[in-house]
Design a protein around this motif. Structure first.
Motif, mmCIF file in Angstrom:
data_model
loop_
_atom_site.group_PDB
_atom_site.id
_atom_site.type_symbol
_atom_site.label_atom_id
_atom_site.label_comp_id
_atom_site.label_asym_id
_atom_site.label_seq_id
_atom_site.Cartn_x
_atom_site.Cartn_y
_atom_site.Cartn_z
ATOM 1 N N PRO A 9 43.256 70.660 73.322
ATOM 2 C CA PRO A 9 42.447 71.792 73.793
ATOM 3 C C PRO A 9 42.933 73.148 73.293
ATOM 4 N N ALA A 10 44.248 73.310 73.130
ATOM 5 C CA ALA A 10 44.784 74.613 72.718
ATOM 6 C C ALA A 10 44.746 74.817 71.213
ATOM 7 N N LEU A 11 44.491 73.755 70.455
ATOM 8 C CA LEU A 11 44.534 73.869 68.997
ATOM 9 C C LEU A 11 43.409 74.749 68.474
ATOM 10 N N GLY A 12 42.253 74.702 69.136
ATOM 11 C CA GLY A 12 41.127 75.517 68.691
ATOM 12 C C GLY A 12 41.457 77.002 68.746
ATOM 13 N N ALA A 13 41.996 77.451 69.878
ATOM 14 C CA ALA A 13 42.371 78.860 70.007
ATOM 15 C C ALA A 13 43.465 79.228 69.010
ATOM 16 N N LEU A 56 43.872 78.085 66.048
ATOM 17 C CA LEU A 56 43.301 78.222 64.713
ATOM 18 C C LEU A 56 42.323 79.387 64.606
ATOM 19 N N VAL A 57 41.611 79.674 65.680
ATOM 20 C CA VAL A 57 40.599 80.725 65.638
ATOM 21 C C VAL A 57 41.239 82.116 65.651
ATOM 22 N N LEU A 58 42.361 82.266 66.351
ATOM 23 C CA LEU A 58 42.998 83.582 66.446
ATOM 24 C C LEU A 58 43.329 84.180 65.085
ATOM 25 N N PRO A 59 44.002 83.457 64.158
ATOM 26 C CA PRO A 59 44.255 84.059 62.839
ATOM 27 C C PRO A 59 42.971 84.344 62.064
ATOM 28 N N MET A 60 41.930 83.526 62.282
ATOM 29 C CA MET A 60 40.643 83.809 61.640
ATOM 30 C C MET A 60 40.082 85.136 62.137
ATOM 31 N N TYR A 61 40.181 85.354 63.448
ATOM 32 C CA TYR A 61 39.691 86.606 64.027
ATOM 33 C C TYR A 61 40.484 87.802 63.505
ATOM 34 N N LEU A 62 41.802 87.654 63.435
ATOM 35 C CA LEU A 62 42.638 88.758 62.934
ATOM 36 C C LEU A 62 42.334 89.054 61.466
ATOM 37 N N LEU A 120 32.617 75.717 65.472
ATOM 38 C CA LEU A 120 32.849 74.410 64.859
ATOM 39 C C LEU A 120 34.342 74.072 64.825
ATOM 40 N N VAL A 121 35.159 75.071 64.460
ATOM 41 C CA VAL A 121 36.608 74.856 64.425
ATOM 42 C C VAL A 121 37.119 74.520 65.817
ATOM 43 N N THR A 122 36.653 75.231 66.826
ATOM 44 C CA THR A 122 37.095 74.984 68.201
ATOM 45 C C THR A 122 36.716 73.587 68.663
ATOM 46 N N ILE A 123 35.492 73.177 68.342
ATOM 47 C CA ILE A 123 35.036 71.852 68.773
ATOM 48 C C ILE A 123 35.834 70.749 68.096
ATOM 49 N N VAL A 124 35.983 70.861 66.777
ATOM 50 C CA VAL A 124 36.696 69.817 66.039
ATOM 51 C C VAL A 124 38.169 69.788 66.435
ATOM 52 N N ALA A 125 38.805 70.967 66.504
ATOM 53 C CA ALA A 125 40.222 71.013 66.870
ATOM 54 C C ALA A 125 40.431 70.577 68.309
ATOM 55 N N GLY A 126 39.444 70.846 69.181
ATOM 56 C CA GLY A 126 39.567 70.448 70.578
ATOM 57 C C GLY A 126 39.624 68.947 70.763
#
Length: 307
Positions: free
Chosen positions: A256-260, A262-268, A246-252
């Motif tokens: 296009p690079a905003l999703g990644a 935002l998701v990277l710190p979530m993954y970490l 959902l974050v990737t879709i909305v940020a995209g």
């Protein structure tokens, strides 16, 4: 040395206590685990860099994975032992800092490395035996899968149709089942034994014997925490996947690079929490079975074996 036998309900208690571990000094515990988490990512980063730089084939990748695994066998027991000491200090109200995990490099390092080597040798010997007995064709099948994956990654143009992957060998089912069984057994022996070396001051072989005995005497709580951990991990990964999508879709929609980004710190953050729970579970298992058991998690009277 006392090895306690605890009830099946301790499996649930261990998981709850592992989630809450370090609450007295979260900066020290989370800081120490964050250092270990970053260091644990280095082998994967190094493998990716070498793959991009030299275009390693499937066999070279396996050799690189083996070399990095050997380094991990030597280094990880030191880092995990350091984290256990930080957690133990926090749980007993002693002053602790994230950097205290490196204290094991000067005190008890040889025994921790020795225990890691012993367990690593057992892992390798067991894996080789299982593959030899039940894994006919599995190594060749795995190499073929890696080769196809590498060719897809190196291709400049996407294929018109997904490549046809080879069917797994017939014996892969029993091999995976036995691998899971031995993996759970060795993981528990490793957790208890490493705690005995890092916190109990035991020698390598004495700690290994303690780990085996503790595992055999606490099969039920180990199965309970393993089942809960697998179910909880699956649910957590599923929720994370949905939220990340959902974050990737909305940020995209913005970039296009905003999703990644935002998701990277979530993954970490998710990785950090999982590491804290894992090390916390190792600590509370060791404490309730071999260490100074906390009161309500202690065993009922008469359930101890004096060695």
């Amino acid at each position: 040395m006392t090895i306690r036998s605890v009830g099946a309900g301790h499996g649930w208690q261990w998981l709850v206590q592992a989630v809450n571990v370090g609450r007295g000094n979260p900066r020290a515990v989370y800081g120490a685990v964050a250092i270990v988490s970053l260091l644990a990512l280095l082998p994967s980063v190094l493998q990716l860099v070498l793959q991009l730089a030299f275009g390693l084939d499937a066999q070279s990748q396996l050799m690189l994975i083996g070399a990095l695994s050997l380094v991990s066998i030597l280094v990880y027991p030191l880092l995990i032992g350091g984290v256990l000491r930080v957690i133990d200090a926090v749980e007993h109200g002693r002053p602790a800092r994230p950097g205290d995990l490196f204290s094991v490099f000067s005190v008890g390092a040889g025994r921790l490395v020795g225990f890691g080597l012993l367990m690593g040798a057992l892992y390798i010997a067991t894996f080789y035996t299982l593959v030899s007995l039940f894994g006919d064709g599995v190594p060749e099948w795995y190499l073929e899968i890696m080769t196809i994956t590498q060719e897809m990654g190196a291709s400049q143009t996407p294929p018109s149709a997904p490549p046809e992957l080879p069917m797994p060998p017939a014996g892969i089912g029993p091999l995976m089942a036995l691998g899971l069984l031995f993996g759970m057994f060795y993981a528990t022996v490793y957790a208890i034994g490493l705690g005995q070396v890092a916190l109990g001051g035991r020698s390598v072989f004495a700690a290994f014997g303690d780990g085996v005995l503790a595992t055999l005497k606490n099969v039920l709580p180990v199965l309970v925490i393993a089942a809960l951990a697998m179910a909880g991990g699956f649910a957590l990964i599923l929720v994370f996947g949905v939220v990340a999508s959902l974050v990737t879709i909305v940020a995209g929609l913005l970039h296009p690079a905003l999703g990644a980004f935002l998701v990277l710190p979530m993954y970490l953050a998710l990785l950090l929490v999982l590491y804290v729970v894992m090390f916390g579970a190792m600590y509370v298992m060791w404490r309730d079975i071999c260490g100074d058991a906390a009161a309500p998690a202690g065993p009922p009277p008469g359930s101890t074996i004096e060695l």
